[in-house]
Design an enzyme around this catalytic site. Structure first.
Site, PDB file in Angstrom:
ATOM      1  N   ARG A  49      29.076 -22.981 -18.435  1.00  0.00           N
ATOM      2  CA  ARG A  49      28.066 -22.099 -18.619  1.00  0.00           C
ATOM      3  C   ARG A  49      28.239 -20.755 -18.516  1.00  0.00           C
ATOM      4  O   ARG A  49      29.343 -20.374 -18.292  1.00  0.00           O
ATOM      5  CB  ARG A  49      26.748 -22.467 -17.801  1.00  0.00           C
ATOM      6  CG  ARG A  49      27.219 -23.014 -16.277  1.00  0.00           C
ATOM      7  CD  ARG A  49      27.803 -21.997 -15.172  1.00  0.00           C
ATOM      8  NE  ARG A  49      26.918 -20.618 -15.442  1.00  0.00           N
ATOM      9  CZ  ARG A  49      27.379 -19.474 -15.167  1.00  0.00           C
ATOM     10  NH1 ARG A  49      28.538 -19.392 -14.724  1.00  0.00           N
ATOM     11  NH2 ARG A  49      26.557 -18.695 -15.225  1.00  0.00           N
ATOM     12  N   GLY A  50      27.092 -20.026 -19.010  1.00  0.00           N
ATOM     13  CA  GLY A  50      27.448 -18.579 -19.308  1.00  0.00           C
ATOM     14  C   GLY A  50      27.581 -18.390 -20.742  1.00  0.00           C
ATOM     15  O   GLY A  50      28.621 -19.094 -21.428  1.00  0.00           O
ATOM     16  N   ALA A  51      26.807 -17.529 -21.304  1.00  0.00           N
ATOM     17  CA  ALA A  51      26.968 -17.300 -22.924  1.00  0.00           C
ATOM     18  C   ALA A  51      28.308 -17.505 -23.563  1.00  0.00           C
ATOM     19  O   ALA A  51      28.886 -17.982 -24.308  1.00  0.00           O
ATOM     20  CB  ALA A  51      25.941 -16.315 -23.385  1.00  0.00           C
ATOM     21  N   ARG A  91      22.624 -26.264 -25.963  1.00  0.00           N
ATOM     22  CA  ARG A  91      21.851 -25.395 -25.137  1.00  0.00           C
ATOM     23  C   ARG A  91      21.296 -24.250 -26.011  1.00  0.00           C
ATOM     24  O   ARG A  91      21.945 -23.693 -26.798  1.00  0.00           O
ATOM     25  CB  ARG A  91      22.289 -24.757 -24.045  1.00  0.00           C
ATOM     26  CG  ARG A  91      22.926 -25.881 -22.932  1.00  0.00           C
ATOM     27  CD  ARG A  91      23.358 -24.983 -21.693  1.00  0.00           C
ATOM     28  NE  ARG A  91      22.207 -24.622 -20.966  1.00  0.00           N
ATOM     29  CZ  ARG A  91      22.379 -23.600 -19.896  1.00  0.00           C
ATOM     30  NH1 ARG A  91      23.575 -23.356 -19.592  1.00  0.00           N
ATOM     31  NH2 ARG A  91      21.427 -23.223 -19.286  1.00  0.00           N
ATOM     32  N   GLN A 195      23.774 -20.453  -9.247  1.00  0.00           N
ATOM     33  CA  GLN A 195      24.794 -19.923  -9.733  1.00  0.00           C
ATOM     34  C   GLN A 195      25.151 -18.887  -8.950  1.00  0.00           C
ATOM     35  O   GLN A 195      26.423 -18.451  -8.916  1.00  0.00           O
ATOM     36  CB  GLN A 195      24.619 -19.654 -11.346  1.00  0.00           C
ATOM     37  CG  GLN A 195      24.531 -20.745 -12.193  1.00  0.00           C
ATOM     38  CD  GLN A 195      23.045 -21.248 -12.413  1.00  0.00           C
ATOM     39  OE1 GLN A 195      22.211 -21.130 -11.586  1.00  0.00           O
ATOM     40  NE2 GLN A 195      22.853 -21.653 -13.674  1.00  0.00           N
ATOM     41  N   ASP A 236      21.637 -13.862 -22.063  1.00  0.00           N
ATOM     42  CA  ASP A 236      22.069 -14.884 -23.080  1.00  0.00           C
ATOM     43  C   ASP A 236      21.786 -14.591 -24.618  1.00  0.00           C
ATOM     44  O   ASP A 236      22.307 -15.177 -25.534  1.00  0.00           O
ATOM     45  CB  ASP A 236      21.391 -16.009 -22.487  1.00  0.00           C
ATOM     46  CG  ASP A 236      22.038 -16.631 -21.429  1.00  0.00           C
ATOM     47  OD1 ASP A 236      21.565 -16.245 -20.287  1.00  0.00           O
ATOM     48  OD2 ASP A 236      22.682 -17.485 -21.463  1.00  0.00           O
ATOM     49  N   ASN A 246      17.597 -13.666 -20.164  1.00  0.00           N
ATOM     50  CA  ASN A 246      18.721 -13.910 -19.054  1.00  0.00           C
ATOM     51  C   ASN A 246      18.173 -14.900 -18.076  1.00  0.00           C
ATOM     52  O   ASN A 246      16.974 -15.303 -18.141  1.00  0.00           O
ATOM     53  CB  ASN A 246      19.257 -12.679 -18.378  1.00  0.00           C
ATOM     54  CG  ASN A 246      20.510 -12.508 -17.707  1.00  0.00           C
ATOM     55  OD1 ASN A 246      21.605 -13.299 -18.205  1.00  0.00           O
ATOM     56  ND2 ASN A 246      20.552 -12.338 -16.397  1.00  0.00           N
ATOM     57  N   LYS A 247      18.846 -15.245 -17.077  1.00  0.00           N
ATOM     58  CA  LYS A 247      18.501 -16.404 -16.162  1.00  0.00           C
ATOM     59  C   LYS A 247      17.175 -16.087 -15.593  1.00  0.00           C
ATOM     60  O   LYS A 247      16.867 -14.868 -15.202  1.00  0.00           O
ATOM     61  CB  LYS A 247      19.451 -16.151 -15.148  1.00  0.00           C
ATOM     62  CG  LYS A 247      19.433 -17.280 -13.867  1.00  0.00           C
ATOM     63  CD  LYS A 247      19.140 -18.704 -14.334  1.00  0.00           C
ATOM     64  CE  LYS A 247      20.428 -19.095 -15.134  1.00  0.00           C
ATOM     65  NZ  LYS A 247      19.880 -20.475 -15.925  1.00  0.00           N
TER      66      LYS A 247
HETATM   67  O1  MRU Z   1      22.211 -21.323 -17.273  1.00  0.00           O
HETATM   68  P1  MRU Z   1      23.375 -20.487 -17.217  1.00  0.00           P
HETATM   69  O2  MRU Z   1      24.247 -20.561 -16.017  1.00  0.00           O
HETATM   70  O3  MRU Z   1      24.270 -20.692 -18.235  1.00  0.00           O
HETATM   71  O4  MRU Z   1      22.807 -18.867 -17.303  1.00  0.00           O
HETATM   72  C1  MRU Z   1      23.689 -17.758 -17.404  1.00  0.00           C
HETATM   73  C2  MRU Z   1      23.209 -16.410 -17.520  1.00  0.00           C
HETATM   74  O5  MRU Z   1      21.997 -16.437 -17.411  1.00  0.00           O
HETATM   75  C3  MRU Z   1      24.000 -15.465 -17.572  1.00  0.00           C
HETATM   76  O6  MRU Z   1      23.722 -14.461 -17.294  1.00  0.00           O
HETATM   77  C4  MRU Z   1      24.155 -14.740 -19.065  1.00  0.00           C
HETATM   78  O7  MRU Z   1      24.669 -16.459 -19.916  1.00  0.00           O
HETATM   79  C5  MRU Z   1      25.301 -13.888 -19.281  1.00  0.00           C
HETATM   80  S1  MRU Z   1      26.810 -14.624 -18.885  1.00  0.00           S
HETATM   81  C6  MRU Z   1      28.023 -13.381 -19.086  1.00  0.00           C
END
Ligand code: MRU
Length: 347
Positions: A49-51, A91, A195, A236, A246-247
């Site tokens: 996970r994470g973009a 996703r 996370q 994201d 973002n999250k």
């Molecule tokens: O659901 P996730 O854990 O994939 O969400 C991740 C985030 O929101 C991060 O802040 C974003 O992807 C940037 S990662 C450098």
């Protein structure tokens, strides 16, 4: 640490290798994914996970499909294209996933080896981009507040686990720590999948960076109480006007930062800014399953069957963003917001 990688013949044949982020911090386990369906399931369940990490995994996924199907016939090429589509849509919010998949797919004409080489290039680029963006972000906050170590608040996980490299928002915090310029990182736990508590704390501890963990709703309170100098968030997808997805929980931190006059900095690769998405209203926000909210650690914490609202992300309007810091610039989508913020507020 092997976060997102490729396994070749010396490891039993083609596979996408993932450090399983669902198991952290208790266990350090690697997955060897030898089929596209397994990879899609791993992406959906946040094993990766994470973009940016999603983009690397997506590119290796296309390489896997190319190795499994070959690229010699129209039928094979169509099968790889179908696999790429399933990976890219696993996703919907992170633009990095579709960009990584598209880059690998564009190399299909050169055969499986060319696709793999492009996937490796996606990973190498992420490392370069992280380095440049985090130096710029750390320089920016230190320029605003040169005289003392900073207290930085962050949400979710945006460190090496999220990018396969140095990280973005958390990477900037780690860079401040390397420079001896970090007094404390405050990590929001990031309900419901934690996370922040599981991954960000793990990375801060590994770096020896001073930190504390707080529940998500304590983030705005910490800002209002003067315990935070700067908020760092990842992204994201960023709309062309500067609205930032973002999250979930990011928006309330931006509101609190604006109210208290401290900077709200978004650190992200330039490619996160999506020219095809005009405003935040056009961003597809992923909604996740109800049990993530109803349960904690597999134990039901509410009435069985309770209807749930579980968006994985929120959208922070550009007016609340002090700057989006990328590998190539610090962009203030609303310059008036940037002008009003300072990290030099008295403690
Ligand atoms: O659901 P996730 O854990 O994939 O969400 C991740 C985030 O929101 C991060 O802040 C974003 O992807 C940037 S990662 C450098």
């Amino acid at each position: 640490m092997r976060i997102v990688d490729w396994a070749g013949d010396d490891e039993g044949g083609p596979a996408v290798v993932l450090l399983d982020q669902r198991a952290l911090p208790e266990r350090t386990e690697h997955l060897f994914l030898r089929g596209v369906d397994e990879l899609v399931a791993a992406i959906r369940s946040l094993a990766v996970r994470g973009a940016p990490s999603l983009g690397i995994a997506g590119a290796f996924g296309v390489a896997l499909a190319a190795h499994l199907h070959g690229t010699a016939t129209p039928v094979a090429v169509a099968a790889v294209g179908d696999a790429a589509q399933r990976i890219a849509t696993a996703r919907p919010t992170a633009v990095g996933l579709e960009l990584g998949v598209r880059r690998a797919l564009d190399a299909l004409g050169g055969g499986p080896a060319a696709v793999l080489a492009e996937a490796r290039a996606v990973a190498a680029d992420a490392a370069r981009v992280n380095d440049a963006a985090t130096v710029r972000a750390a320089d920016l906050v230190q320029g605003l507040c040169p005289d003392r170590p900073l207290r930085a608040l962050t949400v979710c996980n945006t460190g090496p686990l999220a990018t396969g490299a140095g990280g973005t928002a958390l990477g900037a915090i780690l860079r401040l720590h390397e420079r001896g310029a970090l007094a404390e990182a405050l990590a929001c736990e990031t309900r419901p999948l934690l996370q922040g508590a599981r991954l960000t704390v793990w990375e801060l501890a590994a770096a020896g960076a001073p930190h504390r963990l707080c529940v998500d709703s304590a983030g705005p309170a910490a800002i209002a109480s003067g315990l935070v100098d700067v908020v760092f968030a990842g992204a994201d997808r960023i709309a062309a006007n500067g609205d930032v997805a973002n999250k979930i929980g990011t928006y309330m931190l931006a509101c609190a930062a604006a109210r208290s006059g401290i900077p709200f900095l978004v650190v992200a690769p330039e490619e996160t800014i999506d020219p095809h998405t005009a405003t935040g209203a056009d961003i597809v926000v992923e909604e996740r399953g109800a049990d993530e909210v109803r349960e904690h650690g597999g134990v039901l914490r509410t009435l069985a069957g309770t209807p749930v609202y579980n968006p994985a992300f929120d959208v922070t309007p550009f007016e609340l963003v002090t700057a989006v810091v990328t590998e190539s610039r610090a962009w203030s989508p609303a310059p008036s917001a940037a002008a009003g913020r300072s990290v030099a507020a008295p403690r």
